[in-house]
Design an enzyme around this catalytic site. Sequence first.
Site, PDB file in Angstrom:
ATOM      1  N   LYS A  14     -11.651  26.448  49.262  1.00 22.36           N
ATOM      2  CA  LYS A  14     -11.689  25.070  49.765  1.00 22.36           C
ATOM      3  C   LYS A  14     -10.329  24.574  50.263  1.00 22.36           C
ATOM      4  O   LYS A  14     -10.268  23.693  51.121  1.00 22.36           O
ATOM      5  CB  LYS A  14     -12.226  24.127  48.685  1.00 22.36           C
ATOM      6  CG  LYS A  14     -13.720  24.275  48.442  1.00 22.36           C
ATOM      7  CD  LYS A  14     -14.188  23.222  47.468  1.00 22.36           C
ATOM      8  CE  LYS A  14     -15.658  23.379  47.160  1.00 22.36           C
ATOM      9  NZ  LYS A  14     -16.159  22.254  46.344  1.00 22.36           N
ATOM     10  N   ASP A  67     -17.444  16.294  48.934  1.00 26.41           N
ATOM     11  CA  ASP A  67     -17.574  16.271  47.466  1.00 26.41           C
ATOM     12  C   ASP A  67     -17.350  14.858  46.924  1.00 26.41           C
ATOM     13  O   ASP A  67     -18.096  14.390  46.052  1.00 26.41           O
ATOM     14  CB  ASP A  67     -16.569  17.223  46.809  1.00 26.41           C
ATOM     15  CG  ASP A  67     -16.944  18.679  47.029  1.00 26.41           C
ATOM     16  OD1 ASP A  67     -18.147  18.982  47.065  1.00 26.41           O
ATOM     17  OD2 ASP A  67     -16.026  19.512  47.162  1.00 26.41           O
ATOM     18  N   GLY A  97      -9.350  21.522  40.682  1.00 24.15           N
ATOM     19  CA  GLY A  97      -9.873  21.448  42.045  1.00 24.15           C
ATOM     20  C   GLY A  97     -10.992  20.432  42.199  1.00 24.15           C
ATOM     21  O   GLY A  97     -11.119  19.778  43.234  1.00 24.15           O
ATOM     22  N   ALA A  98     -11.812  20.262  41.164  1.00 22.71           N
ATOM     23  CA  ALA A  98     -12.933  19.327  41.255  1.00 22.71           C
ATOM     24  C   ALA A  98     -12.459  17.884  41.082  1.00 22.71           C
ATOM     25  O   ALA A  98     -13.101  16.949  41.562  1.00 22.71           O
ATOM     26  CB  ALA A  98     -13.970  19.665  40.181  1.00 22.71           C
ATOM     27  N   ASN A 105      -5.345  15.369  31.067  1.00 23.39           N
ATOM     28  CA  ASN A 105      -5.498  16.810  31.306  1.00 23.39           C
ATOM     29  C   ASN A 105      -4.683  17.596  30.295  1.00 23.39           C
ATOM     30  O   ASN A 105      -3.661  17.135  29.796  1.00 23.39           O
ATOM     31  CB  ASN A 105      -5.052  17.169  32.727  1.00 23.39           C
ATOM     32  CG  ASN A 105      -5.588  18.507  33.167  1.00 23.39           C
ATOM     33  OD1 ASN A 105      -6.774  18.794  33.011  1.00 23.39           O
ATOM     34  ND2 ASN A 105      -4.723  19.367  33.696  1.00 23.39           N
ATOM     35  N   LYS A 125      -0.278  19.360  36.047  1.00 22.05           N
ATOM     36  CA  LYS A 125      -1.349  19.170  37.037  1.00 22.05           C
ATOM     37  C   LYS A 125      -1.781  17.710  37.147  1.00 22.05           C
ATOM     38  O   LYS A 125      -2.063  17.220  38.239  1.00 22.05           O
ATOM     39  CB  LYS A 125      -2.555  20.055  36.681  1.00 22.05           C
ATOM     40  CG  LYS A 125      -2.314  21.514  37.034  1.00 22.05           C
ATOM     41  CD  LYS A 125      -3.591  22.237  37.432  1.00 22.05           C
ATOM     42  CE  LYS A 125      -4.315  22.871  36.365  1.00 22.05           C
ATOM     43  NZ  LYS A 125      -5.447  23.671  36.553  1.00 22.05           N
ATOM     44  N   TYR A 169     -23.805  20.359  35.968  1.00 20.02           N
ATOM     45  CA  TYR A 169     -25.260  20.206  36.086  1.00 20.02           C
ATOM     46  C   TYR A 169     -26.020  21.292  35.318  1.00 20.02           C
ATOM     47  O   TYR A 169     -27.248  21.291  35.267  1.00 20.02           O
ATOM     48  CB  TYR A 169     -25.703  20.161  37.553  1.00 20.02           C
ATOM     49  CG  TYR A 169     -25.208  21.311  38.375  1.00 20.02           C
ATOM     50  CD1 TYR A 169     -25.907  22.504  38.445  1.00 20.02           C
ATOM     51  CD2 TYR A 169     -24.016  21.199  39.091  1.00 20.02           C
ATOM     52  CE1 TYR A 169     -25.451  23.559  39.198  1.00 20.02           C
ATOM     53  CE2 TYR A 169     -23.541  22.257  39.840  1.00 20.02           C
ATOM     54  CZ  TYR A 169     -24.266  23.431  39.896  1.00 20.02           C
ATOM     55  OH  TYR A 169     -23.794  24.482  40.629  1.00 20.02           O
ATOM     56  N   GLY A 174     -24.274  16.068  36.889  1.00 25.54           N
ATOM     57  CA  GLY A 174     -23.740  16.493  38.185  1.00 25.54           C
ATOM     58  C   GLY A 174     -24.762  16.877  39.248  1.00 25.54           C
ATOM     59  O   GLY A 174     -24.380  17.241  40.360  1.00 25.54           O
TER      60      GLY A 174
HETATM   61  P1  ATR Z   1     -12.210  23.213  39.073  1.00 24.70           P
HETATM   62  O1  ATR Z   1     -12.014  23.636  40.479  1.00 24.70           O
HETATM   63  O2  ATR Z   1     -13.621  23.383  38.550  1.00 24.70           O
HETATM   64  O3  ATR Z   1     -11.662  21.862  38.761  1.00 24.70           O
HETATM   65  P2  ATR Z   1      -9.876  24.368  37.845  1.00 24.70           P
HETATM   66  O4  ATR Z   1      -9.052  23.998  39.011  1.00 24.70           O
HETATM   67  O5  ATR Z   1      -9.656  25.673  37.181  1.00 24.70           O
HETATM   68  O6  ATR Z   1     -11.405  24.330  38.224  1.00 24.70           O
HETATM   69  O7  ATR Z   1      -9.791  23.202  36.759  1.00 24.70           O
HETATM   70  C1  ATR Z   1     -10.522  23.215  35.597  1.00 24.70           C
HETATM   71  C2  ATR Z   1     -10.210  21.945  34.799  1.00 24.70           C
HETATM   72  O8  ATR Z   1     -10.785  22.093  33.521  1.00 24.70           O
HETATM   73  C3  ATR Z   1      -8.725  21.729  34.576  1.00 24.70           C
HETATM   74  O9  ATR Z   1      -8.455  20.361  34.472  1.00 24.70           O
HETATM   75  C4  ATR Z   1      -8.506  22.440  33.240  1.00 24.70           C
HETATM   76  O10 ATR Z   1      -7.387  22.018  32.530  1.00 24.70           O
HETATM   77  P3  ATR Z   1      -5.953  22.703  32.799  1.00 24.70           P
HETATM   78  O11 ATR Z   1      -5.419  22.060  34.032  1.00 24.70           O
HETATM   79  O12 ATR Z   1      -5.162  22.391  31.592  1.00 24.70           O
HETATM   80  O13 ATR Z   1      -6.221  24.172  32.960  1.00 24.70           O
HETATM   81  C5  ATR Z   1      -9.760  22.024  32.527  1.00 24.70           C
HETATM   82  N1  ATR Z   1     -10.091  22.929  31.417  1.00 24.70           N
HETATM   83  C6  ATR Z   1     -10.739  24.101  31.492  1.00 24.70           C
HETATM   84  N2  ATR Z   1     -10.891  24.643  30.263  1.00 24.70           N
HETATM   85  C7  ATR Z   1     -10.308  23.765  29.384  1.00 24.70           C
HETATM   86  C8  ATR Z   1     -10.149  23.741  27.961  1.00 24.70           C
HETATM   87  N3  ATR Z   1     -10.614  24.712  27.193  1.00 24.70           N
HETATM   88  N4  ATR Z   1      -9.512  22.678  27.409  1.00 24.70           N
HETATM   89  C9  ATR Z   1      -9.059  21.667  28.195  1.00 24.70           C
HETATM   90  N5  ATR Z   1      -9.186  21.638  29.528  1.00 24.70           N
HETATM   91  C10 ATR Z   1      -9.799  22.666  30.126  1.00 24.70           C
END
Ligand code: ATR
Length: 285
Positions: free
Chosen positions: A75, A111, A139-140, A160, A165, A234, A255
């Site tokens: 994306k 989105d 990313g979402a 977060n 990030k 979802y 979702g």
């Molecule tokens: P997406 O495109 O689905 O948003 P991503 O960019 O990998 O995927 O982001 C996933 C999100 O879920 C991030 O905010 C991630 O937190 P980090 O930035 O700290 O990685 C969060 N996330 C995923 N697993 C997690 C966990 N076990 N505990 C807390 N946050 C989590």
Amino acid sequence: MVIDYSVTGKTKLLGLIGNPVEHSISPQLHNSLSKILGLDLIYVPLRVDKEDLETLVKALKATEFVGFNVTVPYKREIMKFLDGNTKEAILMGSVNTVKKIDGRLYGYNTDGEGFLRAFKEAAGTDFKGKKVVMLGAGGAARPIAVKIALEGAEKISLVNRTTQKSVELAEVVNENIAEIVQVYNFEDKTLKLAFEESDIIINTTSVGMSPDIDNSLISDTSYFNGQIVYDIIYNPVKTKFLADAESRGCKIINGLGMLFYQGINAYEIWTGVKISEEILRDLYN
Ligand code: ATR
């Protein structure tokens, strides 16, 4: 011999670029729309490796493609191969829909709009003047944070695990749209206050997604207290996060609507057709 007239030499093309694409419901959604509307379009999945992405984009530009969707993990990557991107897509840092106009490729992001349309429909309200808690900065999260800010939210409390990030995402919104984002981490003592004063809580992370269905980022259910609570997951349709919120009197939204409306919006961009409420209802149910 039975002749199949559904695809002819005149049929125009739509598709989905990503890796993987096998799980996607977009082909069913868009091909159903074309059938209902009687448009001579066919939507095909196009799985591609990263090193072939540019070649594929050039091929789509050179052939009878009206447009295409882009999914994970391209994306952001796709943007540099396009002739232009909307202002909103640039702010969101991602493109999920591309339309060919006069032989040139333009990137859009549906989105955020899909998220907003689903929210308004389910919640019966909008983000103007609202205080929002958002979990996640991946990313979402970015299209959603940008959209909420553009819609006039009063405050976004962004939580977060990785602070770097959330700080980066806060900068994008605060410097380009409005200074409304405040960054938290999950250990912050003041986080509970942010939840208490919030109107809307949104999970944009993958925590709670199948098969991880017993997990939620909010273990203390007293953080939920009658707010509108939205999980962009979802599968399952009711995450632990949503079930906990519901048990505390919150209105919950999953979702599915976002997934549906980001697709509807893309189709409207490609074809210029506004999909009627009646067709939307038929498709969604
Ligand atoms: P997406 O495109 O689905 O948003 P991503 O960019 O990998 O995927 O982001 C996933 C999100 O879920 C991030 O905010 C991630 O937190 P980090 O930035 O700290 O990685 C969060 N996330 C995923 N697993 C997690 C966990 N076990 N505990 C807390 N946050 C989590």
